[in-house]
Motif scaffolding. Structure first.
Motif, mmCIF file in Angstrom:
data_model
loop_
_atom_site.group_PDB
_atom_site.id
_atom_site.type_symbol
_atom_site.label_atom_id
_atom_site.label_comp_id
_atom_site.label_asym_id
_atom_site.label_seq_id
_atom_site.Cartn_x
_atom_site.Cartn_y
_atom_site.Cartn_z
ATOM 1 N N ASN A 151 -10.006 -9.349 4.985
ATOM 2 C CA ASN A 151 -9.311 -10.470 5.321
ATOM 3 C C ASN A 151 -8.751 -11.216 4.082
ATOM 4 O O ASN A 151 -8.766 -12.483 3.807
ATOM 5 N N PHE A 152 -8.619 -10.539 2.912
ATOM 6 C CA PHE A 152 -7.968 -11.231 1.846
ATOM 7 C C PHE A 152 -6.615 -11.292 1.552
ATOM 8 O O PHE A 152 -6.270 -12.446 1.062
ATOM 9 N N GLY A 153 -5.646 -10.692 2.263
ATOM 10 C CA GLY A 153 -4.212 -11.174 2.001
ATOM 11 C C GLY A 153 -3.355 -11.698 3.258
ATOM 12 O O GLY A 153 -4.258 -11.770 4.429
ATOM 13 N N ASP A 154 -2.265 -12.076 2.769
ATOM 14 C CA ASP A 154 -1.590 -12.699 3.996
ATOM 15 C C ASP A 154 -0.574 -12.079 4.716
ATOM 16 O O ASP A 154 -0.235 -12.028 5.884
ATOM 17 N N ALA A 155 -0.324 -10.605 3.882
ATOM 18 C CA ALA A 155 0.693 -9.726 4.807
ATOM 19 C C ALA A 155 0.590 -8.444 3.750
ATOM 20 O O ALA A 155 -0.191 -8.403 2.662
ATOM 21 N N ALA A 156 0.803 -7.238 4.359
ATOM 22 C CA ALA A 156 0.820 -6.109 3.810
ATOM 23 C C ALA A 156 1.812 -5.202 4.438
ATOM 24 O O ALA A 156 2.526 -5.443 5.481
ATOM 25 N N ILE A 157 2.406 -4.489 3.350
ATOM 26 C CA ILE A 157 3.479 -3.560 3.799
ATOM 27 C C ILE A 157 3.019 -1.969 3.582
ATOM 28 O O ILE A 157 2.429 -1.784 2.493
ATOM 29 N N SER A 158 3.415 -0.908 4.193
ATOM 30 C CA SER A 158 3.239 0.603 4.014
ATOM 31 C C SER A 158 4.775 1.006 4.289
ATOM 32 O O SER A 158 5.046 1.292 5.468
ATOM 33 N N ALA A 191 0.785 -1.118 -0.078
ATOM 34 C CA ALA A 191 0.010 -0.083 0.042
ATOM 35 C C ALA A 191 0.733 1.028 -0.130
ATOM 36 O O ALA A 191 1.425 1.399 0.912
ATOM 37 N N GLY A 192 0.965 1.667 -1.114
ATOM 38 C CA GLY A 192 1.830 3.040 -1.221
ATOM 39 C C GLY A 192 3.239 2.356 -1.811
ATOM 40 O O GLY A 192 4.133 2.880 -1.516
ATOM 41 N N CYS A 193 2.824 1.769 -3.333
ATOM 42 C CA CYS A 193 3.948 1.014 -3.531
ATOM 43 C C CYS A 193 5.056 2.018 -4.644
ATOM 44 O O CYS A 193 5.885 1.471 -4.848
ATOM 45 N N GLY A 194 4.541 3.064 -4.594
ATOM 46 C CA GLY A 194 5.457 3.884 -5.356
ATOM 47 C C GLY A 194 5.918 3.356 -7.027
ATOM 48 O O GLY A 194 4.781 3.234 -7.613
ATOM 49 N N ASN A 195 7.119 3.149 -7.058
ATOM 50 C CA ASN A 195 7.239 2.549 -8.565
ATOM 51 C C ASN A 195 7.552 1.321 -8.459
ATOM 52 O O ASN A 195 7.912 0.447 -9.590
ATOM 53 N N GLY A 196 6.873 0.576 -7.384
ATOM 54 C CA GLY A 196 7.002 -0.971 -7.707
ATOM 55 C C GLY A 196 8.052 -1.973 -7.133
ATOM 56 O O GLY A 196 8.169 -2.811 -7.570
ATOM 57 N N LYS A 197 8.955 -1.122 -6.631
ATOM 58 C CA LYS A 197 10.364 -1.882 -6.368
ATOM 59 C C LYS A 197 10.122 -2.920 -5.461
ATOM 60 O O LYS A 197 11.069 -3.830 -5.557
#
Length: 353
Positions: free
Chosen positions: A138-145, A89-95
């Motif tokens: 409840n869809f994902g296994d993990a998330a990053i910000s 969430a907030g992936c920018g350029n997707g690195k």
């Protein structure tokens, strides 16, 4: 899983009738809660002008400087089980979207220009607001910000963004959050940044924004570009700290939360403009930069040969991030650490839903 699409009619989006596509419609128990939610989701002008529009304008140049992966973020992603579905969430350029080949990644960002860069690389992405993620619960296994929350201008919005990250992962799912810190390894850098002054209070008017204050202050001077996660130094004193006024915004706060806006060294200044120098040869003469210059969103620095944009940041004091998540009843902190001038936490979701 490889057939998952998150653009347009995504299986992860819950679309309510008679609403904008991809916008989840929560249920509230009272009119006060409804008004509060609407206020939190309404983007303050300062974010529109000094975050959204800036990143759209600098996206290609910004992307060209964002290729190195932070070791601890990489280690977190590589530790996840094979087949995990991960949201950036907030992936920018997707690195980070292709870091672990044994997992599946989707991403979102508020900037259409950055999302186009990700889509051109073949990533599964969409444009979305961090405080209103268009994914099923409840869809994902993990998330990053990663380096996102510090661009949100009120405590309410930062709390809501954390709640959204927890909401979209399953019970037992992990959430990694990193933010810029007031306490810096290089103590000389923060003095090169511009504390928000009275002049910019008119940019902060709108739902979810701190109250209007006094008269304007002098025009800000151009300041050098610094590293993306570099802060540090001794903040300038301000007659009336902007962070104090944040406590009088539409978000109700407790007396203890006031302490969260004071850094370890006792400084209360946490609101800054951080410059981005877009070289003339990277700026479109008749495009976004020309418009930004005409509208006063950017200015020229002929000495450096660049168009200078200011980006809004709320930098976090020690313990502030933990206090933001202390009210969650469906997640616990499983790790917290300081890394490369950033405060970082890892949450685990403890309840379904």
């Amino acid at each position: 899983m490889k057939e998952i699409k998150v653009k347009d009619a995504s299986p992860f989006c819950t679309i309510a009738p008679d609403t904008e596509p991809g916008v989840r419609q929560p249920v509230f128990g009272s009119e006060d809660h409804k008004r509060s939610s609407i206020s939190v989701k309404s983007t303050p002008e300062i974010e529109k002008k000094y975050v959204h529009r800036v990143y759209d304008a600098i996206a290609p140049h910004f992307s060209s400087t964002r290729f190195a992966k932070w070791p601890k973020v990489a280690a977190f992603l590589e530790s996840l089980p094979t087949g995990s579905l991960i949201l950036d969430a907030g992936c920018g350029n997707g690195k980070y979207l292709d870091l672990n080949s044994s997992c599946y990644f989707i991403g979102c960002d508020i900037s259409p220009s950055l999302i186009k860069i990700c889509a051109d690389k073949g990533h599964e992405v969409l444009v979305a607001d961090a405080v209103n993620l268009p994914y099923r619960t409840n869809f994902g296994d993990a998330a990053i910000s990663i380096a996102v929350l510090h661009h949100l201008s009120t405590e309410c919005r930062r709390k809501k963004a954390i709640e959204e990250l927890v909401r979209v992962v399953k019970k037992g799912g992990l959430v990694l959050i990193t933010v810029w810190a007031v306490e810096q390894e290089d103590k000389s850098l923060l003095t090169k940044w511009t504390p928000l002054a009275e002049k910019y209070v008119e940019e902060w008017i709108g739902p979810g924004s701190p109250r209007v204050r006094g008269p304007s202050s002098p025009t800000l001077e151009s300041i050098p570009e610094t590293e993306e996660n570099g802060l540090g130094g001794h903040p300038k004193d301000s007659k009336e700290s902007l962070t104090r006024n944040m406590l009088q915004s539409t978000c109700s706060t407790s007396q203890n939360e006031d302490d969260s806006l004071v850094s370890k060294d006792g400084s209360s200044q946490q609101e800054y403009f951080v410059p981005w120098h877009l070289p003339y040869h990277r700026a479109e003469v008749s495009g976004a930069s020309a418009s930004a210059l005409a509208n006063g969103l950017a200015k020229k620095d002929d000495k450096k040969g660049a168009v200078v944009y200011n980006r809004y940041y709320h930098v976090f004091g020690e313990g502030e991030l933990e206090r933001l998540v202390s009210g969650l009843d469906n997640a616990v902190i499983v790790d917290k650490f300081y890394d490369k001038s950033n405060w970082c936490i890892i949450l685990e979701k403890t309840l379904q839903g």
